[in-house]
Design a protein around this motif. Sequence first.
Motif, PDB file in Angstrom:
ATOM      1  N   GLY A 192     -59.224   6.364  10.984  1.00  0.00           N
ATOM      2  CA  GLY A 192     -59.937   7.823   9.590  1.00  0.00           C
ATOM      3  C   GLY A 192     -59.700   6.867   8.077  1.00  0.00           C
ATOM      4  N   ARG A 193     -59.139   5.524   7.890  1.00  0.00           N
ATOM      5  CA  ARG A 193     -58.563   4.422   6.977  1.00  0.00           C
ATOM      6  C   ARG A 193     -59.989   3.739   6.457  1.00  0.00           C
ATOM      7  NH1 ARG A 193     -54.536   4.407   2.727  1.00  0.00           N
ATOM      8  NH2 ARG A 193     -55.669   2.730   1.294  1.00  0.00           N
ATOM      9  N   PRO A 194     -60.702   3.892   5.656  1.00  0.00           N
ATOM     10  CA  PRO A 194     -61.438   2.570   6.213  1.00  0.00           C
ATOM     11  C   PRO A 194     -60.810   1.022   5.442  1.00  0.00           C
ATOM     12  CG  PRO A 194     -61.987   3.607   4.053  1.00  0.00           C
ATOM     13  CD  PRO A 194     -60.592   4.395   4.954  1.00  0.00           C
ATOM     14  N   PHE A 195     -60.860   0.729   6.557  1.00  0.00           N
ATOM     15  CA  PHE A 195     -61.439  -0.854   6.681  1.00  0.00           C
ATOM     16  C   PHE A 195     -62.026  -1.734   7.193  1.00  0.00           C
ATOM     17  CE2 PHE A 195     -58.386  -0.129  10.199  1.00  0.00           C
ATOM     18  CZ  PHE A 195     -58.795  -1.432  11.582  1.00  0.00           C
ATOM     19  N   THR A 196     -61.585  -2.884   6.901  1.00  0.00           N
ATOM     20  CA  THR A 196     -62.541  -3.981   7.616  1.00  0.00           C
ATOM     21  C   THR A 196     -61.854  -5.745   7.281  1.00  0.00           C
ATOM     22  OG1 THR A 196     -64.270  -4.060   5.693  1.00  0.00           O
ATOM     23  CG2 THR A 196     -64.181  -5.841   7.391  1.00  0.00           C
ATOM     24  N   LEU A 197     -61.755  -6.453   8.715  1.00  0.00           N
ATOM     25  CA  LEU A 197     -61.656  -7.076   8.726  1.00  0.00           C
ATOM     26  C   LEU A 197     -61.400  -8.443   8.910  1.00  0.00           C
ATOM     27  CD1 LEU A 197     -59.582  -6.229  12.820  1.00  0.00           C
ATOM     28  CD2 LEU A 197     -58.058  -7.078  10.695  1.00  0.00           C
ATOM     29  N   TYR A 198     -61.128  -9.006   8.621  1.00  0.00           N
ATOM     30  CA  TYR A 198     -61.708 -10.669   7.867  1.00  0.00           C
ATOM     31  C   TYR A 198     -60.945 -11.559   8.747  1.00  0.00           C
ATOM     32  CZ  TYR A 198     -64.194  -7.949   3.991  1.00  0.00           C
ATOM     33  OH  TYR A 198     -64.909  -8.138   3.006  1.00  0.00           O
ATOM     34  N   PRO A 199     -61.386 -12.292   9.688  1.00  0.00           N
ATOM     35  CA  PRO A 199     -60.973 -13.264  10.715  1.00  0.00           C
ATOM     36  C   PRO A 199     -60.658 -14.305  10.512  1.00  0.00           C
ATOM     37  CG  PRO A 199     -62.332 -12.200  12.011  1.00  0.00           C
ATOM     38  CD  PRO A 199     -62.519 -11.255  11.018  1.00  0.00           C
ATOM     39  N   ASN A 200     -59.549 -15.146   9.942  1.00  0.00           N
ATOM     40  CA  ASN A 200     -59.733 -16.641   9.531  1.00  0.00           C
ATOM     41  C   ASN A 200     -61.263 -16.924   8.024  1.00  0.00           C
ATOM     42  OD1 ASN A 200     -57.915 -17.963  10.414  1.00  0.00           O
ATOM     43  ND2 ASN A 200     -59.050 -17.863  12.600  1.00  0.00           N
ATOM     44  N   ALA A 249     -49.407  -3.150  13.005  1.00  0.00           N
ATOM     45  CA  ALA A 249     -50.525  -2.142  12.544  1.00  0.00           C
ATOM     46  C   ALA A 249     -49.229  -0.783  12.119  1.00  0.00           C
ATOM     47  CB  ALA A 249     -51.395  -1.712  13.150  1.00  0.00           C
ATOM     48  N   GLY A 250     -48.103  -0.667  12.977  1.00  0.00           N
ATOM     49  CA  GLY A 250     -47.844   0.680  11.998  1.00  0.00           C
ATOM     50  C   GLY A 250     -46.874   0.463  11.068  1.00  0.00           C
ATOM     51  N   ARG A 251     -46.137  -0.326  10.898  1.00  0.00           N
ATOM     52  CA  ARG A 251     -46.356  -1.208   9.525  1.00  0.00           C
ATOM     53  C   ARG A 251     -46.804  -0.825   8.414  1.00  0.00           C
ATOM     54  NH1 ARG A 251     -43.585  -6.704   7.217  1.00  0.00           N
ATOM     55  NH2 ARG A 251     -42.171  -6.340   5.697  1.00  0.00           N
ATOM     56  N   LEU A 252     -47.752  -1.757   8.757  1.00  0.00           N
ATOM     57  CA  LEU A 252     -48.839  -1.140   7.793  1.00  0.00           C
ATOM     58  C   LEU A 252     -49.283  -0.062   7.277  1.00  0.00           C
ATOM     59  CD1 LEU A 252     -50.641  -2.131   5.567  1.00  0.00           C
ATOM     60  CD2 LEU A 252     -52.609  -2.786   7.162  1.00  0.00           C
ATOM     61  N   GLU A 253     -49.363   1.581   8.309  1.00  0.00           N
ATOM     62  CA  GLU A 253     -49.344   2.552   8.395  1.00  0.00           C
ATOM     63  C   GLU A 253     -48.260   3.163   7.589  1.00  0.00           C
ATOM     64  OE1 GLU A 253     -50.271   6.108  11.172  1.00  0.00           O
ATOM     65  OE2 GLU A 253     -48.892   4.597  12.350  1.00  0.00           O
ATOM     66  N   HIS A 254     -47.142   2.388   7.917  1.00  0.00           N
ATOM     67  CA  HIS A 254     -46.201   3.144   7.071  1.00  0.00           C
ATOM     68  C   HIS A 254     -46.083   3.402   5.980  1.00  0.00           C
ATOM     69  CE1 HIS A 254     -41.269   4.751   6.488  1.00  0.00           C
ATOM     70  NE2 HIS A 254     -41.605   2.790   5.921  1.00  0.00           N
ATOM     71  N   LEU A 255     -46.520   2.165   5.157  1.00  0.00           N
ATOM     72  CA  LEU A 255     -46.263   1.628   4.349  1.00  0.00           C
ATOM     73  C   LEU A 255     -47.846   2.275   2.696  1.00  0.00           C
ATOM     74  CD1 LEU A 255     -46.066  -3.030   4.127  1.00  0.00           C
ATOM     75  CD2 LEU A 255     -44.044  -0.502   3.370  1.00  0.00           C
ATOM     76  N   LEU A 256     -48.804   2.562   4.101  1.00  0.00           N
ATOM     77  CA  LEU A 256     -49.425   3.008   3.301  1.00  0.00           C
ATOM     78  C   LEU A 256     -49.773   4.698   2.932  1.00  0.00           C
ATOM     79  CD1 LEU A 256     -52.784   1.196   5.140  1.00  0.00           C
ATOM     80  CD2 LEU A 256     -52.048   1.119   2.937  1.00  0.00           C
ATOM     81  N   THR A 280     -47.111  -0.705  -1.171  1.00  0.00           N
ATOM     82  CA  THR A 280     -46.542   0.812  -1.632  1.00  0.00           C
ATOM     83  C   THR A 280     -46.781   1.390  -3.522  1.00  0.00           C
ATOM     84  OG1 THR A 280     -44.406   0.256  -1.739  1.00  0.00           O
ATOM     85  CG2 THR A 280     -45.042   0.375   0.033  1.00  0.00           C
ATOM     86  N   ALA A 281     -46.391   0.167  -4.126  1.00  0.00           N
ATOM     87  CA  ALA A 281     -46.649   1.142  -5.200  1.00  0.00           C
ATOM     88  C   ALA A 281     -47.629   1.472  -6.003  1.00  0.00           C
ATOM     89  CB  ALA A 281     -45.974  -0.621  -6.787  1.00  0.00           C
ATOM     90  N   ALA A 282     -48.937   0.539  -5.084  1.00  0.00           N
ATOM     91  CA  ALA A 282     -50.453   0.831  -5.946  1.00  0.00           C
ATOM     92  C   ALA A 282     -50.623   3.239  -4.812  1.00  0.00           C
ATOM     93  CB  ALA A 282     -50.979  -0.219  -4.721  1.00  0.00           C
ATOM     94  N   VAL A 283     -50.147   2.820  -3.921  1.00  0.00           N
ATOM     95  CA  VAL A 283     -50.219   3.401  -2.980  1.00  0.00           C
ATOM     96  C   VAL A 283     -49.594   5.301  -3.680  1.00  0.00           C
ATOM     97  CG1 VAL A 283     -49.612   5.317  -1.094  1.00  0.00           C
ATOM     98  CG2 VAL A 283     -50.609   2.888  -0.912  1.00  0.00           C
ATOM     99  N   LEU A 341     -54.184   3.157  -5.394  1.00  0.00           N
ATOM    100  CA  LEU A 341     -54.692   2.959  -4.121  1.00  0.00           C
ATOM    101  C   LEU A 341     -54.893   4.084  -3.134  1.00  0.00           C
ATOM    102  CD1 LEU A 341     -55.981   1.169  -1.839  1.00  0.00           C
ATOM    103  CD2 LEU A 341     -53.276   0.377  -1.387  1.00  0.00           C
ATOM    104  N   SER A 342     -55.976   4.662  -3.336  1.00  0.00           N
ATOM    105  CA  SER A 342     -56.249   6.045  -2.759  1.00  0.00           C
ATOM    106  C   SER A 342     -56.520   5.790  -1.141  1.00  0.00           C
ATOM    107  CB  SER A 342     -57.243   6.557  -3.265  1.00  0.00           C
ATOM    108  OG  SER A 342     -58.485   6.325  -2.647  1.00  0.00           O
ATOM    109  N   PRO A 343     -56.272   6.857  -0.507  1.00  0.00           N
ATOM    110  CA  PRO A 343     -56.406   6.577   1.074  1.00  0.00           C
ATOM    111  C   PRO A 343     -57.879   6.154   1.710  1.00  0.00           C
ATOM    112  CG  PRO A 343     -55.290   9.127   0.587  1.00  0.00           C
ATOM    113  CD  PRO A 343     -55.316   8.302  -0.156  1.00  0.00           C
ATOM    114  N   THR A 344     -58.831   6.819   0.903  1.00  0.00           N
ATOM    115  CA  THR A 344     -60.075   6.654   0.932  1.00  0.00           C
ATOM    116  C   THR A 344     -60.739   5.144   0.199  1.00  0.00           C
ATOM    117  OG1 THR A 344     -60.866   7.424  -0.533  1.00  0.00           O
ATOM    118  CG2 THR A 344     -60.848   8.827   1.096  1.00  0.00           C
ATOM    119  N   GLN A 345     -59.785   4.726  -0.440  1.00  0.00           N
ATOM    120  CA  GLN A 345     -60.618   3.436  -0.502  1.00  0.00           C
ATOM    121  C   GLN A 345     -60.725   2.165   0.341  1.00  0.00           C
ATOM    122  OE1 GLN A 345     -57.997   2.358  -4.349  1.00  0.00           O
ATOM    123  NE2 GLN A 345     -59.343   0.131  -4.967  1.00  0.00           N
TER     124      GLN A 345
END
Length: 158
Positions: free
Chosen positions: A83-91, A141-148, A31-34, A39-43
Motif C-alpha cells: 500500500g505504500r508507493p515505492f520503487t526498487l532500484y537494484p544497482n 523490511a520490518g525495520r523500514l516499516e517500523h521507521l515509517l 523518522t523525523a520526516a515522518v 514524508l507522508s504515507p502517500t509520498q
Amino acid sequence: AAAAAPAWAAAGRQNPGVVMEQTLQPLAALTAAVRDGSLSPTQPLRIVVEFCNSEHYSRRHDIDRYQSYYEQLDAALRRHLAGRPFTLYPNTVPGAAGAMEPRAGAFEVYVNWTASDGVSRSVVVFSKFESQRYPNPDQIAGRLEHLLTGADDRPEEA
C-alpha cells in the motif's frame, strides 16, 4: 606505487553506494520526516539496493547468494510496505546517468525521498560493510516499516 582504480571507475562508470553516500542523512532523519509530515504515507520512496554482482573480485565469491538476498528483500518489502508507493532500484541510482557498478561484497540498502522542501534525502537502512554480516531481508523490511510509522529505531532488529 598508486593503487589501481577500481574496474568500475576505470570504465567511467559510477558506483551506486558512492553516489548515495553524497546525500546521506542520519537514520533519524527518516523518522523525523515522518513525524513532521514532510514524508507522508502517500509520498513515493526510492529504495536503492547496492549488491555485489560480479565474480571478478574473487573465485570464491558467490554472486547467486547476493542475487538471492536481493530477491528475498524485494518480496519482503512488498509484504511489509504493501500500500505504500515505492520503487526498487537494484544497482542503480534514481536520476543518475550511465551504468552503475556495485562495490565488491556490497549489500547496502538506502531509502531516498524528496522532502516537502523539494530536497532529496537519503538514509542507510542496512549496510553489510558496516555490520560485517549478510542481510536478513525480512528484518530489513520490518525495520523500514517500523521507521515509517515515525517510531524510534530498533537497531537490534536491523
